[in-house]
Scaffold this active site. Structure first.
Site, PDB file in Angstrom:
ATOM      1  N   HIS A   1      -8.385  -3.620  -2.135  1.00 44.20           N
ATOM      2  CA  HIS A   1      -7.060  -3.156  -1.722  1.00 44.20           C
ATOM      3  C   HIS A   1      -6.562  -3.879  -0.474  1.00 44.20           C
ATOM      4  CE1 HIS A   1      -3.655  -0.501  -1.428  1.00 44.20           C
ATOM      5  NE2 HIS A   1      -3.985  -0.161  -0.193  1.00 44.20           N
ATOM      6  N   ASP A   2      -7.454  -4.198   0.435  1.00 43.02           N
ATOM      7  CA  ASP A   2      -7.064  -4.861   1.684  1.00 43.02           C
ATOM      8  C   ASP A   2      -6.785  -6.346   1.524  1.00 43.02           C
ATOM      9  OD1 ASP A   2      -6.904  -2.760   3.408  1.00 43.02           O
ATOM     10  OD2 ASP A   2      -8.736  -3.227   4.532  1.00 43.02           O
TER      11      ASP A   2
ATOM     12  N   SER B   1       0.839  -1.189   0.000  1.00 41.37           N
ATOM     13  CA  SER B   1       0.000   0.000   0.000  1.00 41.37           C
ATOM     14  C   SER B   1       0.884   1.252   0.000  1.00 41.37           C
ATOM     15  CB  SER B   1      -0.954  -0.032   1.199  1.00 41.37           C
ATOM     16  OG  SER B   1      -1.884   1.019   1.138  1.00 41.37           O
TER      17      SER B   1
ATOM     18  N   ASP C   1      -9.034  -4.080  -6.722  1.00 41.49           N
ATOM     19  CA  ASP C   1      -8.555  -2.907  -5.981  1.00 41.49           C
ATOM     20  C   ASP C   1      -8.940  -1.632  -6.732  1.00 41.49           C
ATOM     21  OD1 ASP C   1      -7.118  -0.946  -4.606  1.00 41.49           O
ATOM     22  OD2 ASP C   1      -5.323  -2.173  -4.415  1.00 41.49           O
TER      23      ASP C   1
END
Length: 400
Positions: free
Chosen positions: A379-380, A149, A346
């Protein structure tokens, strides 16, 4: 103003003064970090992890702190990042409230918290601070630099500004520049915090705390950290039980609303609002294309042996950031091997950005590969979908 420091945290004192990229200096600043495994006699088995916006340095349980860490399934003996083989260091980002010096820290010149007197923070500052930890540990070259990230941004800045610091690199759900959509979301998050009357120009305390603003900022973040595909499968349109629903006619009604509310409430009192503002803005400012016009770290900005891999439009253009100039910035990085990984769902750091990282590093001479994973968790995913991310990381490190 509160700092949230895990037990067992180690500290490295940065050089004083520590110059910041956008002006100003820090005095008596420090970086928090933790370690796992044993450093080899020749110091050749070190891995550095640089993190996203909110994590501390406690990525996994260790002797100093047996509590599970935020990347517990990825880091440890026999795990994808195998601490039976590797000596692993994880640093908390400069500007955070998890042990490293940031806006919540005490300014030694005044004896009071920095608050908004903290100098402008850039990703490059975070990278320089992390590099200083590596040097202080006596590590001439990392076996691998891993960034996820925001840490993916930090890792690229670190590689560019400190040539030769790593033999290989894994970039997980990272990017070489902030995209307009991501900037817009983070701008709204910062606005939510700043519009809370209790923010008070950064002068809040535990009694008068911008809780509503932080809660809204976190909800916006969580929406972008996951994916619509996951929301559909996980919550659908299921409503709360009548005893769970809010009395407010416009209050919580759907399970997904309750999930966001619970997630936000667990976060708001465990991260300093001013630190959030500074770190968020540092991500928006980051653009590797801005480094194209700088003096090259090696004899030439783009290795002549690989210059043909870049389009003609990738030649330096002062003040212009395009996909081609980003590639040119990436091509200035010298690394032997690299892997860029992302989740196809994402929306915050779209998978095309990880593909761009692999393309740019390859243009600079790296044996670089890209993997887009079909994870529904957005994204996570790198924090929860270990079945997909774990094997990719393990396979790459086996050849380091």
């Amino acid at each position: 103003m509160t700092e949230f420091i895990p037990a067992g945290t180690l500290y490295h004192a940065l050089p004083s003064p520590f110059p910041m990229k956008r002006g100003g200096v820090l005095h008596q600043a420090r970086v928090a970090y933790e370690t796992w495994g044993t450093l080899a006699a020749d110091r050749s088995n070190a891995i550095l992890i640089v993190t996203g916006l909110s994590p501390n340095a406690h990525a996994a349980a260790n002797q100093a702190n047996p509590e599970p860490g935020w990347w517990e399934a990825m880091l440890g003996p026999g795990k994808p990042i195998d601490t039976a083989r590797w000596f692993v260091v994880c640093v908390n980002s400069l500007g955070s409230c998890k042990g490293s010096t940031g806006p919540a820290s005490v300014n030694p010149a005044t004896g009071a918290p920095y608050r908004l007197s903290f100098p402008d923070l850039s990703i490059e500052d975070v990278a320089d601070a992390a590099a200083d930890v590596v040097r202080a540990l006596g590590i001439a070259q990392l076996a691998c630099l891993i960034g996820n990230s925001m840490g993916g941004m930090t890792a690229l800045a670190l590689l560019l500004r400190h040539p030769g610091i790593a033999r290989s690199h894994i970039n997980i759900s990272g990017s070489a520049q902030a995209l307009p959509f991501s900037i817009a979301i983070r701008s709204l998050q910062r606005e939510a915090i700043r519009l809370d009357p209790h923010w008070n120009g950064g002068h809040y305390d535990d009694a008068r705390y911008p809780e509503s603003g932080m809660r809204m900022a976190r909800k916006l973040g969580v929406i972008t950290y996951r994916s619509a595909l996951e929301w559909d499968g996980r919550f659908g349109r299921v409503r709360l039980d009548s005893e769970q629903a809010a009395d407010d006619p416009f209050g919580l009604e759907f399970q997904v609303e309750s999930y966001l509310e619970g997630h936000a409430r667990r976060f708001v009192r465990f991260f300093d609002p001013n630190c959030y503002l500074y770190l968020s803005r540092s991500m928006d400012w980051f653009d590797l294309a801005e480094h194209v016009d700088e003096q090259p770290a090696t004899d030439s900005a783009i290795d002549h042996a690989h210059a043909d891999a870049l389009p003609a439009s990738a030649k330096p253009q002062t003040g212009v950031s395009t996909a081609d100039t980003v590639l040119a910035g990436l091509a200035r990085i010298r690394i032997a091997r690299a892997l860029a990984i992302g989740a196809n769902t994402d929306i915050l750091f779209p998978v095309q950005q990880q593909e761009q990282i692999a393309d740019g590093l390859r243009a600079g001479g790296a044996d670089a590969h890209f993997i887009g994973l079909d994870s529904p968790q957005g994204h996570d995913a790198f924090l929860v979908d270990f079945a997909r991310f774990g094997p990719a990381v393990r396979d790459f490190l086996q050849d380091c």
